[in-house]
Design an enzyme around this catalytic site. Sequence first.
Site, PDB file in Angstrom:
ATOM      1  N   LYS A  20       0.838  -1.200   0.000  1.00  0.00           N
ATOM      2  CA  LYS A  20       0.000   0.000   0.000  1.00  0.00           C
ATOM      3  C   LYS A  20       0.885   1.267   0.000  1.00  0.00           C
ATOM      4  O   LYS A  20       2.105   1.170   0.226  1.00  0.00           O
ATOM      5  CB  LYS A  20      -0.907  -0.031   1.230  1.00  0.00           C
ATOM      6  CG  LYS A  20      -1.871  -1.240   1.262  1.00  0.00           C
ATOM      7  CD  LYS A  20      -2.739  -1.162   2.526  1.00  0.00           C
ATOM      8  CE  LYS A  20      -3.524  -2.422   2.777  1.00  0.00           C
ATOM      9  NZ  LYS A  20      -4.299  -2.341   4.034  1.00  0.00           N
ATOM     10  N   TYR A  60     -11.938  -3.058  -2.658  1.00  0.00           N
ATOM     11  CA  TYR A  60     -12.416  -3.281  -1.289  1.00  0.00           C
ATOM     12  C   TYR A  60     -13.946  -3.401  -1.211  1.00  0.00           C
ATOM     13  O   TYR A  60     -14.513  -3.159  -0.145  1.00  0.00           O
ATOM     14  CB  TYR A  60     -11.934  -2.147  -0.373  1.00  0.00           C
ATOM     15  CG  TYR A  60     -10.504  -2.325   0.117  1.00  0.00           C
ATOM     16  CD1 TYR A  60     -10.099  -3.496   0.761  1.00  0.00           C
ATOM     17  CD2 TYR A  60      -9.557  -1.310  -0.036  1.00  0.00           C
ATOM     18  CE1 TYR A  60      -8.791  -3.652   1.237  1.00  0.00           C
ATOM     19  CE2 TYR A  60      -8.254  -1.468   0.436  1.00  0.00           C
ATOM     20  CZ  TYR A  60      -7.885  -2.646   1.070  1.00  0.00           C
ATOM     21  OH  TYR A  60      -6.596  -2.797   1.544  1.00  0.00           O
ATOM     22  N   PHE A  68     -14.903   2.404   8.083  1.00  0.00           N
ATOM     23  CA  PHE A  68     -13.596   2.877   7.609  1.00  0.00           C
ATOM     24  C   PHE A  68     -13.442   2.797   6.088  1.00  0.00           C
ATOM     25  O   PHE A  68     -12.391   3.134   5.545  1.00  0.00           O
ATOM     26  CB  PHE A  68     -12.466   2.084   8.293  1.00  0.00           C
ATOM     27  CG  PHE A  68     -12.571   0.584   8.139  1.00  0.00           C
ATOM     28  CD1 PHE A  68     -12.091  -0.049   6.997  1.00  0.00           C
ATOM     29  CD2 PHE A  68     -13.172  -0.184   9.134  1.00  0.00           C
ATOM     30  CE1 PHE A  68     -12.189  -1.427   6.848  1.00  0.00           C
ATOM     31  CE2 PHE A  68     -13.276  -1.574   8.983  1.00  0.00           C
ATOM     32  CZ  PHE A  68     -12.790  -2.192   7.838  1.00  0.00           C
ATOM     33  N   ARG A  96      -0.887 -14.881   3.894  1.00  0.00           N
ATOM     34  CA  ARG A  96      -1.555 -14.174   4.995  1.00  0.00           C
ATOM     35  C   ARG A  96      -0.770 -14.343   6.305  1.00  0.00           C
ATOM     36  O   ARG A  96      -0.738 -13.451   7.135  1.00  0.00           O
ATOM     37  CB  ARG A  96      -2.982 -14.705   5.182  1.00  0.00           C
ATOM     38  CG  ARG A  96      -3.901 -14.462   4.000  1.00  0.00           C
ATOM     39  CD  ARG A  96      -4.571 -13.127   4.019  1.00  0.00           C
ATOM     40  NE  ARG A  96      -5.437 -12.928   5.158  1.00  0.00           N
ATOM     41  CZ  ARG A  96      -6.196 -11.842   5.339  1.00  0.00           C
ATOM     42  NH1 ARG A  96      -6.185 -10.865   4.441  1.00  0.00           N
ATOM     43  NH2 ARG A  96      -6.955 -11.721   6.406  1.00  0.00           N
ATOM     44  N   THR A 102      -4.477  -8.338  10.793  1.00  0.00           N
ATOM     45  CA  THR A 102      -4.867  -7.035  10.226  1.00  0.00           C
ATOM     46  C   THR A 102      -4.380  -5.866  11.081  1.00  0.00           C
ATOM     47  O   THR A 102      -3.860  -4.880  10.564  1.00  0.00           O
ATOM     48  CB  THR A 102      -6.411  -6.977  10.101  1.00  0.00           C
ATOM     49  OG1 THR A 102      -6.834  -8.081   9.291  1.00  0.00           O
ATOM     50  CG2 THR A 102      -6.873  -5.682   9.480  1.00  0.00           C
ATOM     51  N   ARG A 113       3.575  -7.233   9.077  1.00  0.00           N
ATOM     52  CA  ARG A 113       2.926  -6.160   9.848  1.00  0.00           C
ATOM     53  C   ARG A 113       3.464  -6.099  11.277  1.00  0.00           C
ATOM     54  O   ARG A 113       3.608  -5.017  11.849  1.00  0.00           O
ATOM     55  CB  ARG A 113       1.408  -6.365   9.851  1.00  0.00           C
ATOM     56  CG  ARG A 113       0.745  -6.030   8.514  1.00  0.00           C
ATOM     57  CD  ARG A 113      -0.694  -6.505   8.494  1.00  0.00           C
ATOM     58  NE  ARG A 113      -1.422  -6.092   7.302  1.00  0.00           N
ATOM     59  CZ  ARG A 113      -2.567  -6.636   6.917  1.00  0.00           C
ATOM     60  NH1 ARG A 113      -3.110  -7.621   7.626  1.00  0.00           N
ATOM     61  NH2 ARG A 113      -3.182  -6.207   5.835  1.00  0.00           N
ATOM     62  N   ASN A 123      -1.269  -0.358   7.645  1.00  0.00           N
ATOM     63  CA  ASN A 123      -0.648  -1.674   7.873  1.00  0.00           C
ATOM     64  C   ASN A 123       0.105  -2.207   6.651  1.00  0.00           C
ATOM     65  O   ASN A 123       0.368  -3.392   6.545  1.00  0.00           O
ATOM     66  CB  ASN A 123      -1.676  -2.675   8.411  1.00  0.00           C
ATOM     67  CG  ASN A 123      -2.819  -2.915   7.447  1.00  0.00           C
ATOM     68  OD1 ASN A 123      -2.793  -2.435   6.326  1.00  0.00           O
ATOM     69  ND2 ASN A 123      -3.819  -3.675   7.873  1.00  0.00           N
ATOM     70  N   HIS A 126      -1.479  -5.591   1.564  1.00  0.00           N
ATOM     71  CA  HIS A 126      -2.734  -6.322   1.373  1.00  0.00           C
ATOM     72  C   HIS A 126      -2.420  -7.721   0.841  1.00  0.00           C
ATOM     73  O   HIS A 126      -1.505  -7.882   0.034  1.00  0.00           O
ATOM     74  CB  HIS A 126      -3.625  -5.608   0.349  1.00  0.00           C
ATOM     75  CG  HIS A 126      -4.768  -6.474  -0.111  1.00  0.00           C
ATOM     76  ND1 HIS A 126      -5.950  -6.560   0.588  1.00  0.00           N
ATOM     77  CD2 HIS A 126      -4.875  -7.319  -1.166  1.00  0.00           C
ATOM     78  CE1 HIS A 126      -6.741  -7.433  -0.030  1.00  0.00           C
ATOM     79  NE2 HIS A 126      -6.113  -7.905  -1.096  1.00  0.00           N
ATOM     80  N   GLU A 137      -9.291 -10.642  -7.316  1.00  0.00           N
ATOM     81  CA  GLU A 137      -8.348  -9.525  -7.190  1.00  0.00           C
ATOM     82  C   GLU A 137      -7.283  -9.575  -8.288  1.00  0.00           C
ATOM     83  O   GLU A 137      -6.908  -8.532  -8.839  1.00  0.00           O
ATOM     84  CB  GLU A 137      -7.716  -9.541  -5.790  1.00  0.00           C
ATOM     85  CG  GLU A 137      -8.745  -9.161  -4.723  1.00  0.00           C
ATOM     86  CD  GLU A 137      -8.283  -9.361  -3.286  1.00  0.00           C
ATOM     87  OE1 GLU A 137      -9.077  -9.063  -2.375  1.00  0.00           O
ATOM     88  OE2 GLU A 137      -7.140  -9.818  -3.061  1.00  0.00           O
TER      89      GLU A 137
END
Length: 162
Positions: A20, A60, A68, A96, A102, A113, A123, A126, A137
């Site tokens: 990100k 998203y 948010f 993941r 998260t 993270r 964070n 993704h 995606e």
Amino acid sequence: MLQDQQLQAAELERTFIAIKPDGVQRGLIAEIISRFEKKGFKLVAIKIMIPSKDFAQKHYHDLKERPFFNGLCDFLSSGPVVAMVWEGEGVIKYGRKLIGATDPQKSEPGTIRGDLAVGVGRNIIHGSDGSETAKDEIALWFTPRELVSYTSNAEKWIYGIN
Ligand code: UDP
Ligand code: MG
């Protein structure tokens, strides 16, 4: 041959990973790529782009009811994102794991993270959360021609197939 089938199965699983804007601006591109690469996963697509707000909302879309959502989409479209597709056995689930929880306050040390981020809204990375989302995606961010299928010389060492 069974060994070929095993190798093909390992090659087939793909996940979408994005660094990100905060990860890009903080100079963490190489660090993040290196964690996936060192694990033994294979990079099959990569590009840098600034997604539009509309594009971020598509990415998203599952979260559109969350409070948010708007801020998250503003943030994702606020600067460059490094979009990638990684391939390998178990890459969706283990990707993941490499990323961590998260909320970086809850991510274990040793995860991306956990080691590199502090706040849930920043964070840095993704990763697709399942096989359906991975498929969707990847199709949103990449055209089929941008996905590069190849055999890595390391695969026989990573999967133990001679
Ligand atoms: N997010 C946030 N506040 C929250 C939960 C999530 O800002 O309370 C952001 C966070 O950046 C997260 C993204 O929304 O990475 C997507 O949320 P999701 O639950 O899908 O988490 P992820 O799959 O990224 O771990
Ligand atoms: Mg998610």
